[in-house]
Motif scaffolding. Structure first.
Motif, PDB file in Angstrom:
ATOM      1  N   ILE A 184       0.854  -1.185   0.000  1.00 16.63           N
ATOM      2  CA  ILE A 184       0.000   0.000   0.000  1.00 16.63           C
ATOM      3  C   ILE A 184       0.893   1.239   0.000  1.00 16.63           C
ATOM      4  CG2 ILE A 184      -1.798   1.293   1.213  1.00 16.63           C
ATOM      5  CD1 ILE A 184      -2.649  -1.315   2.556  1.00 16.63           C
ATOM      6  N   LYS A 185       0.635   2.146  -0.936  1.00 16.19           N
ATOM      7  CA  LYS A 185       1.353   3.412  -1.014  1.00 16.19           C
ATOM      8  C   LYS A 185       0.370   4.516  -1.355  1.00 16.19           C
ATOM      9  CE  LYS A 185       5.192   5.857  -1.052  1.00 16.19           C
ATOM     10  NZ  LYS A 185       6.067   5.982   0.151  1.00 16.19           N
ATOM     11  N   ASN A 188      -3.122   3.491  -2.222  1.00 14.86           N
ATOM     12  CA  ASN A 188      -3.325   2.591  -3.353  1.00 14.86           C
ATOM     13  C   ASN A 188      -2.738   1.212  -3.043  1.00 14.86           C
ATOM     14  OD1 ASN A 188      -4.476   4.623  -5.120  1.00 14.86           O
ATOM     15  ND2 ASN A 188      -2.407   5.497  -5.230  1.00 14.86           N
ATOM     16  N   ILE A 189      -3.510   0.175  -3.345  1.00 16.13           N
ATOM     17  CA  ILE A 189      -3.113  -1.195  -3.032  1.00 16.13           C
ATOM     18  C   ILE A 189      -2.700  -1.910  -4.313  1.00 16.13           C
ATOM     19  CG2 ILE A 189      -3.851  -3.392  -2.021  1.00 16.13           C
ATOM     20  CD1 ILE A 189      -5.808  -1.907  -0.314  1.00 16.13           C
ATOM     21  N   THR A 212      -7.658  -2.743  -6.669  1.00 19.75           N
ATOM     22  CA  THR A 212      -6.284  -3.194  -6.459  1.00 19.75           C
ATOM     23  C   THR A 212      -5.563  -3.336  -7.797  1.00 19.75           C
ATOM     24  OG1 THR A 212      -6.864  -4.391  -4.435  1.00 19.75           O
ATOM     25  CG2 THR A 212      -4.834  -5.053  -5.557  1.00 19.75           C
ATOM     26  N   GLU A 227       2.437   0.564   3.796  1.00 22.46           N
ATOM     27  CA  GLU A 227       1.961  -0.628   4.504  1.00 22.46           C
ATOM     28  C   GLU A 227       2.214  -1.851   3.623  1.00 22.46           C
ATOM     29  OE1 GLU A 227      -2.085  -0.330   6.064  1.00 22.46           O
ATOM     30  OE2 GLU A 227      -2.056   1.841   5.658  1.00 22.46           O
ATOM     31  N   LEU A 256      -5.190   1.055   6.812  1.00 19.45           N
ATOM     32  CA  LEU A 256      -5.871   0.317   5.746  1.00 19.45           C
ATOM     33  C   LEU A 256      -5.768  -1.190   5.969  1.00 19.45           C
ATOM     34  CD1 LEU A 256      -5.014   2.355   2.519  1.00 19.45           C
ATOM     35  CD2 LEU A 256      -7.241   2.099   3.613  1.00 19.45           C
ATOM     36  N   THR A 257      -4.607  -1.633   6.412  1.00 24.80           N
ATOM     37  CA  THR A 257      -4.445  -3.059   6.707  1.00 24.80           C
ATOM     38  C   THR A 257      -5.384  -3.487   7.819  1.00 24.80           C
ATOM     39  OG1 THR A 257      -2.120  -3.007   6.021  1.00 24.80           O
ATOM     40  CG2 THR A 257      -2.818  -4.840   7.420  1.00 24.80           C
TER      41      THR A 257
END
Length: 275
Positions: A184-185, A188-189, A212, A227, A256-257
């Motif tokens: 995740i950045k 955005n996954i 995704t 993440e 987000l996780t």
């Protein structure tokens, strides 16, 4: 292992299950398996796992003489006979006893039940460490029984204080030894698209986050991520907060996780509450 399993084409006491010593599943490491969990006596996402097992048999030229419906019925009976409220179920199909000790023939099908332990709560709270290693799993899209490399290498990652590995080659990552990986950045996954097993938990995450990005991912991109988490049957969604000596993001599981962990839990509840 629980008291009853499927072997020798019937449900028997687990301690009576046998395998011929010349089966190429043993002497060549040629076979397939799949593994899934039960929750409240319900086999979680059973259709997906049976579809993958049947597909693995076809791709490896192994004969599977039972239909999807017959496999599901056997699994239901094993859950009842073993009183498997919460646990694991492993299906194994071997390469068989071949005249040339190499080519696959009719093999043996085993289905047995196991106790199942998840990672400790602290690992979901603090995240885990992965050790990067140059490797690509052979025929990665098939769930074969060949785990020789990670089993051998596990002594190294344990010595380094890691929980597992992150495979990469030519600067591109693929997966962990028994898990898929997501990065995740900036909200955005993304997840790798090549040299991976198409995990069932991975599939659920893709359903949860339909935007995704499924694409090549560099090792550098992973190290620069906000993440990172891995997914598997036995880990569900598990945060990764360190790779080698690099801290991921803040060094703690990200928001987000944690939200995805909650959402996945809701999907599971719907599975066993619907039965």
């Amino acid at each position: 292992m629980k008291s009853f399993c499927f072997a020798n084409e019937k449900i028997i006491a687990s301690d009576q299950a046998t395998l011929h010593p010349m089966d190429i599943g043993l002497i060549r490491g040629y076979g397939i398996f799949d593994f899934f969990r039960t929750a409240h006596y319900v086999p979680m996402f059973l259709n997906d796992y049976l579809d993958r097992f049947i597909s693995s048999a076809e791709k490896t030229h192994l004969s599977l003489h039972l239909s999807k419906e017959q496999l599901a019925q056997i699994i239901k009976e094993l859950i009842e006979k073993n009183n498997l409220e919460f646990g694991g179920i492993r299906m194994v199909l071997t390469g068989g006893v071949s005249e040339n000790h190499f080519s696959p023939v009719d093999g043996s099908l085993f289905i047995f039940c196991e106790d199942l332990d998840f990672p400790s709560p602290s690992k979901y709270e603090k995240g885990i460490k992965l050790l990067s290693v140059e490797h690509i799993r052979a025929i990665a899209d098939i769930k074969t029984t060949n785990y020789a490399f990670p089993v051998w290498h596990s002594a190294t990652w344990k010595r380094e204080g890691a929980d597992d590995v992150l495979y990469h080659l030519n600067g591109q990552i693929s997966e962990s030894s028994r898990s898929n990986i997501f990065v995740i950045k900036d909200g955005n996954i993304a997840t790798p698209d090549q040299h991976i097993l198409h995990g069932i938990t991975r599939k659920r995450v893709l359903e949860l986050v339909q935007q995704t990005s499924i694409r090549p991912i560099s090792l550098k991109e992973v190290l620069d991520a906000d993440e990172v988490f891995i997914t598997s049957t036995t880990k569900k969604i598990l945060p990764v907060t360190q790779i080698d000596n690099y801290k991921i993001g803040t060094g703690l599981p990200g928001d987000l996780t944690k939200k995805l962990i909650e959402n996945f839990s809701e999907i599971e509840k719907k599975q066993y509450q619907a039965v």
